[in-house]
Design an enzyme around this catalytic site. Sequence first.
Site, PDB file in Angstrom:
ATOM      1  N   ASP A  12      -6.071 -10.412   3.669  1.00 48.36           N
ATOM      2  CA  ASP A  12      -5.972 -11.202   4.899  1.00 48.36           C
ATOM      3  C   ASP A  12      -7.348 -11.374   5.531  1.00 48.36           C
ATOM      4  O   ASP A  12      -7.745 -10.622   6.430  1.00 48.36           O
ATOM      5  CB  ASP A  12      -5.018 -10.529   5.883  1.00 48.36           C
ATOM      6  CG  ASP A  12      -3.598 -10.466   5.344  1.00 48.36           C
ATOM      7  OD1 ASP A  12      -3.295 -11.195   4.389  1.00 48.36           O
ATOM      8  OD2 ASP A  12      -2.800  -9.676   5.870  1.00 48.36           O
ATOM      9  N   GLU A  51       0.818  -1.214   0.000  1.00 48.25           N
ATOM     10  CA  GLU A  51       0.000   0.000   0.000  1.00 48.25           C
ATOM     11  C   GLU A  51       0.861   1.278   0.000  1.00 48.25           C
ATOM     12  O   GLU A  51       0.369   2.277  -0.549  1.00 48.25           O
ATOM     13  CB  GLU A  51      -0.937  -0.007   1.213  1.00 48.25           C
ATOM     14  CG  GLU A  51      -1.954  -1.135   1.207  1.00 48.25           C
ATOM     15  CD  GLU A  51      -1.342  -2.493   1.531  1.00 48.25           C
ATOM     16  OE1 GLU A  51      -1.844  -3.504   1.021  1.00 48.25           O
ATOM     17  OE2 GLU A  51      -0.350  -2.533   2.281  1.00 48.25           O
TER      18      GLU A  51
END
Length: 995
Positions: A669, A502
Amino acid sequence: MFIHRMKSNLASLFLSFFLLLACEFTFSYADFSTTTSDATHPSATATEDIFSTPAVPSLGLAQNPSVYEPYRGDKCGGYNAIQVSEYEKGVLAILQLNGDPCYAYGTDYPFLALNVSFDSIDRLHVSIQDLYGAQFQFSKRTDVWDAPLYHFQPQFGDRTYNFSFNSQPFEFWVTRVSDGEVLFDTRGHKLIFEDQYIELTTNMVDDYNVYGLAETVHGLRLGNNLTRTFWANGNPTPLDRNAYGTHPFYLEHRYTPSENLNSDGQPSYTSSTHGVLMLTANGMEVLLRPNYLQYRIIGGIVDLYIYVGGTKNPKDTVSQFVQSVGTPAMQQHWTFGFHICRWGYKNVFDLVEVKENFKNFEIPVDTFWSDIDYMYEYRDFTVESNAFPKDKMMEFFNSLQQSNQHYVPIIDAAIYAANPINRSDDVYYPYYEGVRRDIFLRNPDRSLYVGNVWPGFTTFPDFTNPETTNYWTECLMNLSAAFGYNSSFPLPYSGLWIDMNEPTSFCIGSCGTDKLDQNPVHPAFILEGEPNNMVYMYPEGFEHTNASEHASAYQASVSQYYATATSTVESVKATSTPLNVRPKYNINYPPYALNTEQGEGDLSNLGVSVNATYHDGTVRYNLFNTYGYDQSRVTYDSLTSIEPNVRPFILSRSTFVGSGKYAAHWLGDNYSLWSNMIFSIPGALTFNMVGLPMVGADVCGFMGNTDEELCSRWMALGAFLPFYRNHNSLGSISQEPYRWESVAESSRCAMNIRYSLLPYWYTLMYEASSQGLPLIRPLFFEFPNEPSLANADRQFMVGSALLVTPVLEPNVDYVRGVFPGDNSTIWYDWYDHKVIYRQHNENITLSAPLTHINVAIRGGNIIPMQKPSLTTHETKQNPYDLLVALDSDRKACGSLYVDDGVSIQQESTLFVKFVANGDSLSIESYGDLQVHEPLSKITIIGLPCAPIGVYFEGVQVESFSYLEDTKELVLTNLEAFTSTGAFSNNWTISWNLPV
């Protein structure tokens, strides 16, 4: 390129002319500069306002999201259009502030430049920027992001839309010509354009159906009471909050009642679909409310693209959008096999054992993955030589080569910052070479930006720096050497998994500045599986089927909870933003506080700070959401430079508009929960809408412990998503499918279908890569005129032929589902080929024992198949079968695409069209690729009676049977007719039915 530049030059000439007129007519540049210069140029702002290096790691300053404040736009007067020029290809105008500045969350610009460009017959571009170009313009950074929409070619034909506007105040609306539908409509809403806040609002129809706006964990249809935040976030799969990627494109689908009844005598509808992209790399919120949709952007400009779509089906709109931002890369054939991974394969012997177990249990698998376990102290481009010694790794790679299987390692975005007083760190090439080449992100004072990730204090490559590609390529080659590279393996790995991009950092700001002598440091939290963070989570319903084990786990988790210190942070607005008072320019704490998932709302929490700078001085504030995209692009270029003409396989966690050109994606996740399995379906469907069709979830769940029932159901579901990988976390129980007998059986059954469908999957991937079409689709994509399907996201289509109805709850042996279409639509059960009888819109109950997943075939389709084996390579060597599902008119069609499965540029390909009528089946082949595998079997379902005779190109076929119960004709032993290859020649099979 020439057409784009010509349009840009024409617009520039008009704007230059307008600037001269405007300067004489209303204001002087001196007036403008004294009003806004310090508010629009970060370089003019005091250093302490944009540079933050905390003395100690912290959670930052907590923020109250501005979306929860009373609305501030009521006193904003909007803009009036002056000096308007309409021409053949668009509209140009100056927009003048109407009244005094309102200072909603920034400083209002007195003059704006409007540039409306009729880009193509079905796409419109609306650009609004400050007149003198002080705001960051993402469209000028083609070194960061480029796409076909910047290089469009002229199209011939009439425009399918009209652009209309009012001048005082300025407001505009876009209408589809064919049906008069208003697609985007700002009437009644004032434009706000400030240095750190832009607001643009469109009216929406009642109870609108909007999809897209990825990435978040949400149902497929977004509803009209949701705020979507676009701010790349590494937190695990937060519900309704900003997640890893940024795709500010939405698709709207509308239903219109018709005067006619359908064939069932029920009310009928027509439908239409269009799409809208707000292209920005800045932070943004999109407010979906009952009657409007509102953009709130904290920087940049208005860069709006409207895709007209049409009235045929939503796939046309998706295709228009995806082709404009870049169609997805064609994937290698093996990537459609099954992948196994976990954080916790601690050495090469674990990998070897898993490989042997799959073979022994006869469960198909193509690819073995390594998480960060293989690295030396979690450092990129290193290998832990004790746990993964070169000789054993080379033995493992040799075994994979012999069995035609593959290996994919992880690479995190962050590079370990070497400890200057630790001599053993001197050999860490990725850090010292990156420093030498100056390819890492910097602080505003030009010192290295040092965050904190798995290996300790880390630096972050600047993937917008042209020099980074060569650096990255060398690092990848070094990784090959660390694995034990030799000449037989140009690359010992078949793809790369790029994660934490990110990018994620576990502290606020450059927390490692002046602290490198402390490296390596432990992450600022306890890892799963470490003391006081043992994994006791199990799926919903586990307490009913495993009561004693659940009770023990619950008691242990309670004890652990009370043994762990907790703290809270008071949430206060870090920067006061009084009403109607000019706020101070601040990129660390903008006047408008986004509603982010990270920590307490600090924009730099769990990420690299907004004031980190790129090689050219650009701050991350303006490119915050593109880091994963640029890492994917550079990784793609590096891999193609190492292995020219081999399609790179890259799996990226963070994505941006157009990332599909370079990478696949997984949904991040997730947790071993039934709810997370449910959300994997709309997640995958949404990414297929935004141009990343190679997508899937961590099957059986990543965090927490799975159980037998959840894993069995999830392994079956995952087999029908494009990317199919089982992955779980450190400290969780093992969840390879052979761990439970029922999971192994469920996996074999589902994989048997998946591997037999590899020709079908690969053809869908070709259509995605060439046309921008989705691989998997929500039901309303294939049945766009049925309003009851607008919310349907617990079933989905694979292509246009297969309907999947998975079990998504515990402790049941049945599932309910709909089978769309009127009475003329026929659905057949995959397993027994019987017709599934139902009424229109009826939700019917299907038997679903634990090892079974319901799959239905839509009449009218021909599906190419191959006999399944334990790998995709073996399957590709097997004979072909054809499954022909006739519709109510006894017709069907289908297609097949074949190439070498590896190369970017193909020397030869084959495309086959299949057509069936009431008494024949024909193929037409195009291309010069020789497919040597013969045709073995053809199954035709829906034939009303047994044929008298069957003929292959006029030669009688002896080996056929007809099953009266299923109305099914089965032709076998066709190898004799196709010994030179199933599709090497065009052929027709005909049959005679009794009169």
